[in-house]
Design an enzyme around this catalytic site. Structure first.
Site, PDB file in Angstrom:
ATOM      1  N   LYS A   1      25.641  86.535  71.531  1.00  0.00           N
ATOM      2  CA  LYS A   1      25.588  87.091  70.184  1.00  0.00           C
ATOM      3  C   LYS A   1      26.434  88.360  70.166  1.00  0.00           C
ATOM      4  O   LYS A   1      26.035  89.383  70.700  1.00  0.00           O
ATOM      5  CB  LYS A   1      24.151  87.424  69.764  1.00  0.00           C
TER       6      LYS A   1
ATOM      7  N   GLU B   1      23.056  97.505  80.081  1.00  0.00           N
ATOM      8  CA  GLU B   1      24.084  98.546  80.194  1.00  0.00           C
ATOM      9  C   GLU B   1      23.993  99.355  78.913  1.00  0.00           C
ATOM     10  O   GLU B   1      24.384  98.885  77.855  1.00  0.00           O
ATOM     11  CB  GLU B   1      25.431  97.867  80.375  1.00  0.00           C
TER      12      GLU B   1
ATOM     13  N   CYS C   1      30.447 104.111  76.435  1.00  0.00           N
ATOM     14  CA  CYS C   1      29.201 104.613  77.044  1.00  0.00           C
ATOM     15  C   CYS C   1      29.490 105.481  78.254  1.00  0.00           C
ATOM     16  O   CYS C   1      28.592 106.155  78.758  1.00  0.00           O
ATOM     17  CB  CYS C   1      28.329 103.452  77.453  1.00  0.00           C
TER      18      CYS C   1
ATOM     19  N   GLU D   1      23.847 111.342  72.933  1.00  0.00           N
ATOM     20  CA  GLU D   1      25.187 110.766  73.087  1.00  0.00           C
ATOM     21  C   GLU D   1      25.908 110.828  71.742  1.00  0.00           C
ATOM     22  O   GLU D   1      25.494 110.215  70.774  1.00  0.00           O
ATOM     23  CB  GLU D   1      25.058 109.315  73.554  1.00  0.00           C
TER      24      GLU D   1
HETATM   25  N1  LIG Z   1      26.331 101.217  76.304  1.00  0.00           N
HETATM   26  C1  LIG Z   1      27.302 100.950  75.468  1.00  0.00           C
HETATM   27  O1  LIG Z   1      28.403 100.543  75.836  1.00  0.00           O
HETATM   28  C2  LIG Z   1      27.082 101.107  74.031  1.00  0.00           C
HETATM   29  C3  LIG Z   1      26.204 102.052  73.571  1.00  0.00           C
HETATM   30  N2  LIG Z   1      26.008 102.187  72.238  1.00  0.00           N
HETATM   31  C4  LIG Z   1      25.116 103.225  71.745  1.00  0.00           C
HETATM   32  O2  LIG Z   1      24.304 102.653  70.724  1.00  0.00           O
HETATM   33  C5  LIG Z   1      24.466 103.394  69.543  1.00  0.00           C
HETATM   34  C6  LIG Z   1      24.348 102.489  68.355  1.00  0.00           C
HETATM   35  O3  LIG Z   1      25.423 101.559  68.408  1.00  0.00           O
HETATM   36  P1  LIG Z   1      25.149 100.098  67.957  1.00  0.00           P
HETATM   37  O4  LIG Z   1      26.347  99.259  67.966  1.00  0.00           O
HETATM   38  O5  LIG Z   1      24.356 100.171  66.698  1.00  0.00           O
HETATM   39  O6  LIG Z   1      24.297  99.565  69.165  1.00  0.00           O
HETATM   40  P2  LIG Z   1      23.137  98.510  69.073  1.00  0.00           P
HETATM   41  O7  LIG Z   1      22.428  98.623  70.344  1.00  0.00           O
HETATM   42  O8  LIG Z   1      22.384  98.619  67.795  1.00  0.00           O
HETATM   43  O9  LIG Z   1      23.921  97.079  68.998  1.00  0.00           O
HETATM   44  C7  LIG Z   1      24.396  96.481  70.153  1.00  0.00           C
HETATM   45  C8  LIG Z   1      24.184  94.973  70.008  1.00  0.00           C
HETATM   46  O10 LIG Z   1      22.791  94.724  69.895  1.00  0.00           O
HETATM   47  C9  LIG Z   1      22.539  93.953  68.715  1.00  0.00           C
HETATM   48  N3  LIG Z   1      21.227  94.286  68.190  1.00  0.00           N
HETATM   49  C10 LIG Z   1      20.865  95.336  67.432  1.00  0.00           C
HETATM   50  N4  LIG Z   1      19.541  95.282  67.157  1.00  0.00           N
HETATM   51  C11 LIG Z   1      19.069  94.150  67.754  1.00  0.00           C
HETATM   52  C12 LIG Z   1      17.799  93.513  67.841  1.00  0.00           C
HETATM   53  N5  LIG Z   1      16.735  94.047  67.276  1.00  0.00           N
HETATM   54  N6  LIG Z   1      17.688  92.342  68.535  1.00  0.00           N
HETATM   55  C13 LIG Z   1      18.775  91.795  69.124  1.00  0.00           C
HETATM   56  N7  LIG Z   1      20.014  92.351  69.079  1.00  0.00           N
HETATM   57  C14 LIG Z   1      20.142  93.508  68.410  1.00  0.00           C
HETATM   58  C15 LIG Z   1      23.656  94.328  67.773  1.00  0.00           C
HETATM   59  O11 LIG Z   1      23.789  93.344  66.782  1.00  0.00           O
HETATM   60  P3  LIG Z   1      24.364  93.795  65.325  1.00  0.00           P
HETATM   61  O12 LIG Z   1      25.755  94.217  65.543  1.00  0.00           O
HETATM   62  O13 LIG Z   1      24.265  92.529  64.518  1.00  0.00           O
HETATM   63  O14 LIG Z   1      23.477  94.882  64.831  1.00  0.00           O
HETATM   64  C16 LIG Z   1      24.829  94.373  68.750  1.00  0.00           C
HETATM   65  O15 LIG Z   1      25.270  93.057  69.029  1.00  0.00           O
HETATM   66  C17 LIG Z   1      25.843 104.017  69.683  1.00  0.00           C
HETATM   67  O16 LIG Z   1      25.963 105.146  68.864  1.00  0.00           O
HETATM   68  C18 LIG Z   1      25.867 104.363  71.138  1.00  0.00           C
HETATM   69  O17 LIG Z   1      25.149 105.568  71.340  1.00  0.00           O
HETATM   70  C19 LIG Z   1      26.613 101.362  71.333  1.00  0.00           C
HETATM   71  C20 LIG Z   1      27.525 100.404  71.784  1.00  0.00           C
HETATM   72  C21 LIG Z   1      27.844 100.242  73.152  1.00  0.00           C
HETATM   73  O1  LIG Z   2      30.239  99.837  77.230  1.00  0.00           O
HETATM   74  C1  LIG Z   2      31.227 100.553  77.378  1.00  0.00           C
HETATM   75  O2  LIG Z   2      31.453 101.572  76.732  1.00  0.00           O
HETATM   76  C2  LIG Z   2      32.186 100.070  78.419  1.00  0.00           C
HETATM   77  O3  LIG Z   2      31.427  99.495  79.455  1.00  0.00           O
HETATM   78  C3  LIG Z   2      33.041 101.176  78.946  1.00  0.00           C
HETATM   79  S1  LIG Z   2      34.255 100.584  80.044  1.00  0.00           S
HETATM   80  O4  LIG Z   2      33.675  99.523  80.913  1.00  0.00           O
HETATM   81  O5  LIG Z   2      35.346 100.038  79.234  1.00  0.00           O
HETATM   82  O6  LIG Z   2      34.649 101.761  80.808  1.00  0.00           O
END
Ligand SMILES: NC(=O)C1=CN([C@@H]2O[C@H](COP(=O)(O)OP(=O)(O)OC[C@H]3O[C@@H](n4cnc5c(N)ncnc54)[C@H](OP(=O)(O)O)[C@@H]3O)[C@@H](O)[C@H]2O)C=CC1
Ligand SMILES: O=C(O)[C@H](O)CS(=O)(=O)O
Length: 486
Positions: free
Chosen positions: A181, A256, A290, A387
């Site tokens: 997804k 992650e 991240c 963050e």
């Molecule tokens: N570790 C990382 O690499 C990342 C960290 N983040 C952090 O998360 C914050 C919010 O970003 P965001 O993109 O909203 O991250 P989310 O965690 O909300 O979304 C990440 C994924 O999870 C899905 N998702 C959201 N809610 C649910 C649920 N209840 N059940 C199943 N899947 C779900 C989203 O789907 P959908 O898009 O349909 O909502 C998307 O595919 C960022 O500001 C950042 O701080 C965000 C992205 C990457």
């Molecule tokens: O989730 C992320 O932001 C990525 O894992 C960062 S990286 O792997 O492209 O460094």
């Protein structure tokens, strides 16, 4: 809309059991270009029923896929990899259109994403077991590794290609089948990967992509007992929810999640290298990764000079639409991201921080934001704990090595960390003391397919990439053979 060489890569349907499908109720959801706000197209708004079908397809495909030899699976993954490289520009154009990052950076992500398919095509052939000296005469003890089964992958918008291949590569290599997804804001990169997987000859049901209601799809992926593994990249909050939802069926899980990376500059650092590393680590993907630096801790003796050099470099970053050949900073993904960046800056300034560069929305409008450097930042400000996920570089001052380590570790996160020093004793002391999964030493960009990527504490569980990454998709089985005689 998109000027692709191969228009068939732009798919607006989901890919389930080898067929391109709409939602059962015909509903769809728009996908917008974050730079211009224009609607690029739609994708199906699927829910639990369609997800169940995707899981059934993956379950049905699993026996034949796991029965293939590692070499056969590796060959199909290699073909997929070759197709990604052959279509790099189209995949990058789709990515820049839906996520906003500069085209050059998107091209880099396609290579990074493809590298996980290449790497795990090779690792597939090295899934070794063990033989154990028998503790009782007449026995033979061995350990074998087998694929865990149907895998659910939920991925974020910030790396719409690489966060999928970093999960699907090892899963398929191990002999698992997958339902992905992708983020609703960036689904087209995932669907283009599905198109290329089909062309590579990856059998129907092995790789499935569903878009739509995150909660409904996620609810089915986490509750369905046929799913034996969940791999998630995204926010810590959602990761915690999904982990709890998986408890009822005891799924294997990889997370992650968020970070709060410290970037420590000691007074013996090469300042030019530290500035270059800070730019790379802080402003990649407009600060939306991240592993982006979230806090810069600078020793008092070099604070002013480092602040001056960093501000000069940041002031020269080009903010533009991702398709502008000179673009170095694209738009933020959405208005909520802009609001969070503004709130962090306002909070810091209200508590005494100074804006050295930037500090406000960019003249381009929309979700573009000025790359920003803040000075005199202190630990009582929101940027110290949360963050930011945007182009803000907050500078904290410290006096001693012990104080720097204490500040760096003062967070519930533990993903990436960075420090600059040329003192070998300090390098080993600080690297050992930092409570993080990854440490960049005199380097600001450390992610690679050959090394274990992941964090500790609230930054997640498990590792992706490297020789360790395939273990997340394997189960270990101990065989004890008696009656051998002799
Ligand atoms: N570790 C990382 O690499 C990342 C960290 N983040 C952090 O998360 C914050 C919010 O970003 P965001 O993109 O909203 O991250 P989310 O965690 O909300 O979304 C990440 C994924 O999870 C899905 N998702 C959201 N809610 C649910 C649920 N209840 N059940 C199943 N899947 C779900 C989203 O789907 P959908 O898009 O349909 O909502 C998307 O595919 C960022 O500001 C950042 O701080 C965000 C992205 C990457
Ligand atoms: O989730 C992320 O932001 C990525 O894992 C960062 S990286 O792997 O492209 O460094």
């Amino acid at each position: 809309m998109l000027n692709l060489k191969d228009a068939a890569l732009f798919r607006q349907q989901c890919y389930i059991d080898g067929a391109w499908q709409d939602a059962d109720n015909g509903e769809s959801q728009p996908v917008r270009n974050p730079s211009t706000g224009e609607v690029l197209g739609t994708t199906p708004r699927m829910g639990a029923a369609e997800t169940r079908r995707a899981i059934l397809a993956a379950e049905a495909a699993w026996p034949a896929w796991r029965a293939k030899t590692a070499k056969e699976r590796a060959g199909l993954l290699r073909k997929w990899y070759d197709l990604m490289l052959a279509h790099q520009d189209d995949l990058a154009a789709i990515l820049t259109a839906e996520q906003g990052k500069p085209f050059a950076e998107a091209r880099g992500e396609i290579l990074y994403g493809a590298s996980f398919i290449e790497w795990f095509a090779e690792e597939a052939k090295r899934i070794y077991g063990d033989t154990i000296p028998e503790p009782v005469a007449g026995r033979r003890l061995v350990v074998i590794k087998q694929p865990v089964g149907v895998v659910a992958a939920i991925t974020p918008w910030n790396f719409p290609n690489a966060m999928i291949t970093r999960k699907v590569g090892p899963a398929l290599a191990a002999g698992c089948t997958v339902v992905v997804k992708p983020a609703s804001q960036t689904p087209y990169s995932a669907l283009a990967l599905a198109e290329l997987a089909e062309r590579a000859g990856i059998p129907r049901g092995v790789f499935n992509v569903v878009t739509g209601s995150a909660r409904a799809i996620g609810g089915e992926l986490t509750a369905n007992p046929a799913v034996r593994k969940l791999s998630f990249t995204g926010s810590t909050e959602i990761g915690q929810e999904l982990m709890a939802q998986c408890a009822a069926t005891i799924k294997k899980i990889s997370l992650e999640l968020g970070g709060n990376a410290p970037f420590i500059v000691f007074d013996d650092a090469d300042l030019d290298a530290a500035v270059a590393g800070a730019i790379a680590s802080k402003f990649r993907n407009t600060g939306q990764t991240c592993v982006c630096t979230n806090r810069l801790l600078v020793q008092a003796g070099v604070y002013d000079e480092f602040a001056r050099r960093l501000s000069d470099a940041v002031s020269r970053l080009k903010v533009a639409d991702g398709f502008d050949p000179d673009a170095q900073q694209g738009p933020l993904i959405d208005q909520a991201a802009v609001d969070k960046v503004e709130a962090h800056i306002a909070d810091a300034v209200s508590k005494g921080a100074r804006v050295l560069v930037g500090g406000k929305r960019h003249a381009r409008g929309g979700t573009f934001f000025e790359p920003t450097v803040l000075a005199d930042v202190t630990t009582g400000m929101a940027v110290a704990r949360e963050e930011t996920f945007g182009p803000v570089a907050p500078l904290f001052r410290f006096e001693t090595e012990e104080e720097a380590i204490r500040m760096a570790n003062d967070t519930e996160f533990g993903l990436a960390s960075y420090f600059y020093s040329r003192d070998i004793g300090r390098v080993w002391r600080v690297a050992g003391a930092l409570e993080y999964g990854m440490v960049g030493i005199n380097e600001g960009l450390i992610s690679t397919e050959v090394a274990p990527f992941g964090g500790v504490k609230h930054s997640g569980l498990g590792r992706e990439g490297s020789k360790y990454g395939i273990d997340e998709y394997l189960e270990m089985k101990y065989l004890c053979m008696g009656g051998i005689g002799g």
